[in-house]
Design an enzyme around this catalytic site. Structure first.
Site, short mmCIF file in Angstrom:
data_model
loop_
_atom_site.label_atom_id
_atom_site.label_comp_id
_atom_site.label_asym_id
_atom_site.label_seq_id
_atom_site.Cartn_x
_atom_site.Cartn_y
_atom_site.Cartn_z
N THR A 71 1.28 -0.97 -0.52
CA THR A 71 0.05 -0.36 -0.32
C THR A 71 0.64 1.34 0.01
OG1 THR A 71 -1.18 -1.50 1.87
CG2 THR A 71 -1.74 1.13 1.29
N HIS A 135 -8.48 -0.55 2.86
CA HIS A 135 -8.49 -2.17 3.10
C HIS A 135 -9.65 -3.16 2.63
CE1 HIS A 135 -4.41 -1.06 3.73
NE2 HIS A 135 -4.98 -0.86 5.15
N TYR A 227 2.57 -6.82 -5.97
CA TYR A 227 3.50 -6.63 -4.95
C TYR A 227 4.76 -7.03 -6.11
CZ TYR A 227 6.57 -5.67 -1.61
OH TYR A 227 8.11 -4.99 -0.83
N ARG A 294 9.93 -2.35 6.58
CA ARG A 294 11.07 -3.44 7.25
C ARG A 294 12.23 -4.18 6.08
NH1 ARG A 294 10.90 -9.02 8.30
NH2 ARG A 294 8.87 -8.74 6.77
N GLY A 296 11.38 -5.65 2.95
CA GLY A 296 10.60 -5.38 1.32
C GLY A 296 10.46 -5.92 0.52
P1 A3P Z 1 7.78 -6.06 4.67
O1 A3P Z 1 7.10 -6.35 6.20
O2 A3P Z 1 7.87 -7.27 4.23
O3 A3P Z 1 9.54 -5.54 4.72
P2 A3P Z 1 1.93 -2.19 3.16
O4 A3P Z 1 2.21 -1.19 2.67
O5 A3P Z 1 0.94 -2.28 2.42
O6 A3P Z 1 1.38 -1.50 4.87
O7 A3P Z 1 3.47 -2.79 3.20
C1 A3P Z 1 3.96 -2.81 3.76
C2 A3P Z 1 5.49 -3.99 3.32
O8 A3P Z 1 5.88 -3.39 1.91
C3 A3P Z 1 5.98 -4.20 4.19
O9 A3P Z 1 6.82 -5.41 3.90
C4 A3P Z 1 7.36 -2.62 3.73
O10 A3P Z 1 8.54 -2.78 3.99
C5 A3P Z 1 6.74 -2.74 2.46
N1 A3P Z 1 7.57 -1.58 1.80
C6 A3P Z 1 6.98 -0.26 2.00
N2 A3P Z 1 7.43 0.37 1.00
C7 A3P Z 1 8.02 -0.37 0.14
C8 A3P Z 1 8.77 0.24 -1.42
N3 A3P Z 1 8.88 1.56 -1.54
N4 A3P Z 1 8.86 -0.57 -2.22
C9 A3P Z 1 8.94 -1.74 -1.56
N5 A3P Z 1 8.21 -2.37 -0.68
C10 A3P Z 1 7.73 -2.14 0.64
#
Ligand code: A3P
Length: 328
Positions: A71, A135, A227, A294, A296
């Site tokens: 997201t 969501h 993703y 976290r 990614g």
């Molecule tokens: P991980 O916990 O596996 O690292 P959301 O944005 O829906 O809350 O999802 C968060 C997840 O997307 C986390 O995954 C986070 O690290 C990852 N994330 C956040 N920003 C990102 C980016 N710019 N590119 C890739 N992944 C990203």
């Protein structure tokens, strides 16, 4: 003489709550089954308000996802695409350099309807196009979204990675602590609930299929992203998202390397290391900005779940998605 404000009980909310099945999520938060999905109790009233009052415009963009499916990334990308004429020098001017993506693109049911039953959403602080995130499943969207010509972008993620990501996110933000004094369930118990579809905004399979079917019915209205595909080739997807939004890259923009610039500004490494995302809170002051970034990575689940758990999930996915044409 000042009139005392009295809280008027929301009868619709009370009524719905009485009728609804409730469960406790593994992290201790209450979940209410509403219109076929598990709504976290604190967001229940907000979901009802958004359903009742939100008036979509044809020019709106709605971003939808299960939590932890990408997201934040999608918010950063669509915001950058929509506003690239206001902030032409994205490397130095983008509001994303000083504001968390959740600040520039709010959630309908987690932010906007929090303090008011029917807020004025005419203008967004940072953006020309109104972009809202949600969501909730497709069938629970405010009806004006399907009736209007606004567009929807959905992003999904491998459920095993989404589960592990959510587990870290919830524990880090101590979501369940207020309601749940016994502490969160162990990983095994949490995974059981997840496989059964009992998790915030789940079941995940129905969530994905709802948007997948909507995409199949009208691909101009609903873009369906994964993703993992964005991780695989971000430039391709930045162009794809821009086209879908009705603002494809011009030759001049391509020559300026704007696709790469937007991809870079919105990248995990860039966003994670910005001061604004290392500190502070968003989503009503309860979520640490840093907890959105976290690792990614694709496949991090393998560091936490056993092959037997993965096999079980594979079976769940196979049986749930069978016949839908959607593969994960
Ligand atoms: P991980 O916990 O596996 O690292 P959301 O944005 O829906 O809350 O999802 C968060 C997840 O997307 C986390 O995954 C986070 O690290 C990852 N994330 C956040 N920003 C990102 C980016 N710019 N590119 C890739 N992944 C990203």
């Amino acid at each position: 003489k000042k009139k005392r404000k009295t809280k008027i009980p929301n009868l619709m909310e009370e009524d719905e709550l009485q009728k609804s099945e409730q469960r406790t999520n593994w992290d201790g938060r209450r979940l209410v089954k509403y219109q076929g999905f598990w709504c976290p109790l604190p967001f229940f009233r907000l979901v009802l308000s958004a359903q009742k009052h939100f008036k979509a415009k044809a020019s709106d963009l709605i971003l939808s996802s299960l939590p932890k499916s990408g997201t934040t990334w999608l918010k950063a990308l669509t915001f950058s695409l929509a506003n690239r004429n206001i902030y032409p020098n994205i490397d130095t001017q983008s509001p994303l350099l000083t504001s968390n993506p959740h600040k520039v693109v709010p959630f309908l049911e987690l932010n906007l309807y929090l303090n008011q039953e029917n807020p004025d959403l005419e203008n967004q602080e940072f953006s020309t196009t109104r972009i809202f995130a949600t969501h909730v499943p497709f069938d629970a969207l405010p009806s004006s979204i399907s009736k209007s010509e606004c567009k929807i972008i959905y992003i999904c993620r491998n459920p095993l990675d989404q589960f592990i990501s959510f587990r870290h996110f919830s524990l880090q933000n101590k979501f369940g602590e207020e309601d749940h004094h016994a502490g969160p369930l162990e990983l095994d118990g949490a995974f059981d609930m997840f496989c059964d579809g009992v998790h915030p905004f789940g079941p995940f399979s129905e969530h994905m299929i709802g948007y997948w079917d909507a995409h199949l019915k009208n691909a101009d209205k609903v873009l369906f992203l994964k993703y993992e595909d964005l991780k695989d080739d971000i430039a391709l997807h930045v162009r794809k998202i821009a086209e879908f939004m009705g603002c494809p890259f011009s030759l001049e923009e391509e020559e300026r390397g704007l696709v790469e610039k937007i991809s870079r500004v919105c990248s995990f490494d860039n966003l994670k290391n910005l001061e604004v995302n290392k500190n502070g809170y968003s989503v009503n002051g309860i979520v640490k900005n840093s907890s959105y970034f976290r690792k990614g990575e694709v496949g991090d689940w393998a560091n936490y779940l056993t092959p037997a758990m993965a096999e079980r999930m594979e079976k769940v996915i196979k049986s749930k998605l069978q016949g839908s044409g959607l593969t994960l």
